[in-house]
Write a protein that holds these residues in place. Structure first.
Motif, mmCIF file in Angstrom:
data_model
loop_
_atom_site.group_PDB
_atom_site.id
_atom_site.type_symbol
_atom_site.label_atom_id
_atom_site.label_comp_id
_atom_site.label_asym_id
_atom_site.label_seq_id
_atom_site.Cartn_x
_atom_site.Cartn_y
_atom_site.Cartn_z
ATOM 1 N N ALA A 155 0.916 -1.332 -0.058
ATOM 2 C CA ALA A 155 -0.066 -0.105 0.048
ATOM 3 C C ALA A 155 0.915 1.337 0.037
ATOM 4 O O ALA A 155 1.986 1.120 0.308
ATOM 5 N N PRO A 156 0.316 2.510 -0.665
ATOM 6 C CA PRO A 156 1.082 3.600 -0.386
ATOM 7 C C PRO A 156 1.664 3.756 1.143
ATOM 8 O O PRO A 156 1.052 3.924 2.092
ATOM 9 N N PRO A 157 2.826 4.077 1.162
ATOM 10 C CA PRO A 157 3.711 4.395 2.438
ATOM 11 C C PRO A 157 3.202 5.732 3.051
ATOM 12 O O PRO A 157 2.651 6.691 2.206
ATOM 13 N N THR A 158 3.589 5.849 4.331
ATOM 14 C CA THR A 158 2.792 7.045 5.106
ATOM 15 C C THR A 158 3.989 7.879 5.348
ATOM 16 O O THR A 158 3.660 9.125 5.704
ATOM 17 N N ALA A 159 5.225 7.438 5.334
ATOM 18 C CA ALA A 159 6.674 7.981 5.742
ATOM 19 C C ALA A 159 7.686 7.062 5.205
ATOM 20 O O ALA A 159 7.473 6.120 4.987
ATOM 21 N N LEU B 148 13.804 11.885 -3.097
ATOM 22 C CA LEU B 148 13.556 11.643 -4.603
ATOM 23 C C LEU B 148 12.474 10.535 -5.046
ATOM 24 O O LEU B 148 11.883 10.728 -5.620
ATOM 25 N N ARG B 149 12.700 9.461 -4.123
ATOM 26 C CA ARG B 149 11.866 8.280 -4.583
ATOM 27 C C ARG B 149 10.370 8.633 -3.898
ATOM 28 O O ARG B 149 9.304 8.356 -4.478
ATOM 29 N N PHE B 150 10.163 9.429 -2.669
ATOM 30 C CA PHE B 150 9.126 9.605 -2.130
ATOM 31 C C PHE B 150 8.955 11.407 -1.772
ATOM 32 O O PHE B 150 8.915 11.781 -0.676
ATOM 33 N N PRO B 151 8.956 12.277 -2.685
ATOM 34 C CA PRO B 151 9.132 13.605 -2.412
ATOM 35 C C PRO B 151 7.965 14.165 -1.592
ATOM 36 O O PRO B 151 8.172 15.212 -0.864
ATOM 37 N N ASN C 32 20.327 17.288 7.305
ATOM 38 C CA ASN C 32 19.461 16.612 8.303
ATOM 39 C C ASN C 32 18.154 17.520 8.698
ATOM 40 O O ASN C 32 17.357 17.046 9.332
ATOM 41 N N GLY C 33 18.205 18.591 8.146
ATOM 42 C CA GLY C 33 16.812 19.541 8.344
ATOM 43 C C GLY C 33 15.786 19.105 7.717
ATOM 44 O O GLY C 33 14.603 19.575 8.148
ATOM 45 N N LYS C 34 15.968 17.876 6.710
ATOM 46 C CA LYS C 34 14.923 17.531 6.164
ATOM 47 C C LYS C 34 14.236 16.481 6.871
ATOM 48 O O LYS C 34 13.085 16.237 6.642
ATOM 49 N N LEU C 35 14.662 16.067 8.010
ATOM 50 C CA LEU C 35 14.107 14.881 8.938
ATOM 51 C C LEU C 35 12.995 15.585 9.766
ATOM 52 O O LEU C 35 13.246 16.903 10.434
ATOM 53 N N ALA D 50 2.978 19.695 5.713
ATOM 54 C CA ALA D 50 3.508 19.683 4.176
ATOM 55 C C ALA D 50 2.118 19.573 3.092
ATOM 56 O O ALA D 50 2.242 19.931 2.093
ATOM 57 N N ALA D 51 1.028 19.244 3.678
ATOM 58 C CA ALA D 51 -0.285 19.219 2.925
ATOM 59 C C ALA D 51 -0.776 20.816 2.228
ATOM 60 O O ALA D 51 -0.400 21.637 3.108
#
Length: 292
Positions: free
Chosen positions: A25-29, A98-101, A123-126, A291-292
């Protein structure tokens, strides 16, 4: 669930071997797993599959000079522990993005893998990170009875073996370690500030840049590799957040031992893995909403 074996490039172009674990199923994170020193990515497969069954996409990978990333040519100067964080871990996180933008990004680090959180320039992306037995390696943080042993390791044994063999042989610290990795590791563990540049100046820029929630687990029966004092010292490096510190005691889980490597073994009680999955999910939900 799908296991996808792949190769991606580190920030300097060095090829790295990885495996993505994706739920049907589509991943959540999306979760990055940074492994321990000398431990190939296959060691984390059971835990990664567990997280995938929980709805996460997961990436494990081998640092340069380790596992399936060992078989690619590299100049000796490229094979350092600092490059594991600044180039390899950073590229692994970029690959996930890149895989899960559109997914929140999270990380789990085992031992050095948690230390590398503070070397990753991105690491600010985390949205959050969990360190398992991740520690400051300065030898005087060990229990007094173990300090002579640790001093001998970092001042004598590792430098001598690397000089004699051209690498740190397999078995002492997992897989064989490239000379540059082993020498830098020993130098860091001799220094009170631990992760330092060639002139002994602390490398803290990206530690200071970490703003996300951070949970660090000490293991009650792990005095040889990551005593609680060393885990607590590492926590102090992350000055932009307030790390949660937890100590896992085997007796509280009804098992005889965990040690430095037991957390990721398939026989580990699932309640422990579930605790980390619930923590990651709790961080991912608000990140997804933002992010939504």
């Amino acid at each position: 669930m799908r296991d996808i074996h792949l190769t991606f490039a580190a920030a300097d172009g060095h090829p790295l071997a990885g495996t993505r674990y994706e739920p049907l199923a589509p991943p959540t994170a999306a979760v990055l797993i940074n492994g321990a020193t000398g431990v190939p990515r296959r060691y984390y497969a059971a835990y990664a599959r567990f997280l995938a069954r929980q709805g996460f996409a997961v990436l494990t990978y081998d640092y340069r000079g380790i596992g399936n990333s060992r078989f690619h040519a590299a100049r000796p100067g490229q094979l350092t522990m600092r490059n594991w964080g600044e180039l390899d871990a950073a590229a692994a996180l970029d690959h996930l993005q890149l895989r899960f933008p559109h997914l929140p990004l999270l990380a789990v680090g085992h031992s050095v893998g948690g230390q590398l959180f503070g070397l990753m320039p991105n690491n600010g992306k985390l949205a959050g990170g969990i360190g398992i037995a991740a520690q400051c390696g300065y030898w005087r943080l060990w229990p007094r009875a173990l300090q002579p042993r640790m001093a001998a390791l970092w001042y004598l044994l590792i430098p001598a073996l690397v000089a004699l063999r051209g690498e740190l042989p397999r078995g002492l610290m997992g897989e064989a370690l490239p000379a540059g990795v082993a020498r830098q590791w020993a130098r860091w563990c001799r220094h009170p500030d631990f992760i330092v540049d060639e002139r002994g100046h602390p490398l803290r820029r990206h530690f200071d840049g970490w703003r996300a929630p951070l949970r660090l687990y000490a293991i009650g029966d792990d005095a040889l590799y990551a005593p609680e004092a060393a885990v607590t010292r590492l926590a102090s490096y992350f000055r932009g957040t307030t790390p949660e510190l937890h100590t896992l005691q085997p007796r509280n889980l009804g098992i005889a031992a965990i040690g430095h490597f037991g957390f990721f073994r398939e026989a580990m009680p699932r309640q422990l893995w579930q605790q980390t999955a619930d923590c990651l999910r709790a961080w991912a939900v608000p990140a997804a909403r933002r992010a939504a």
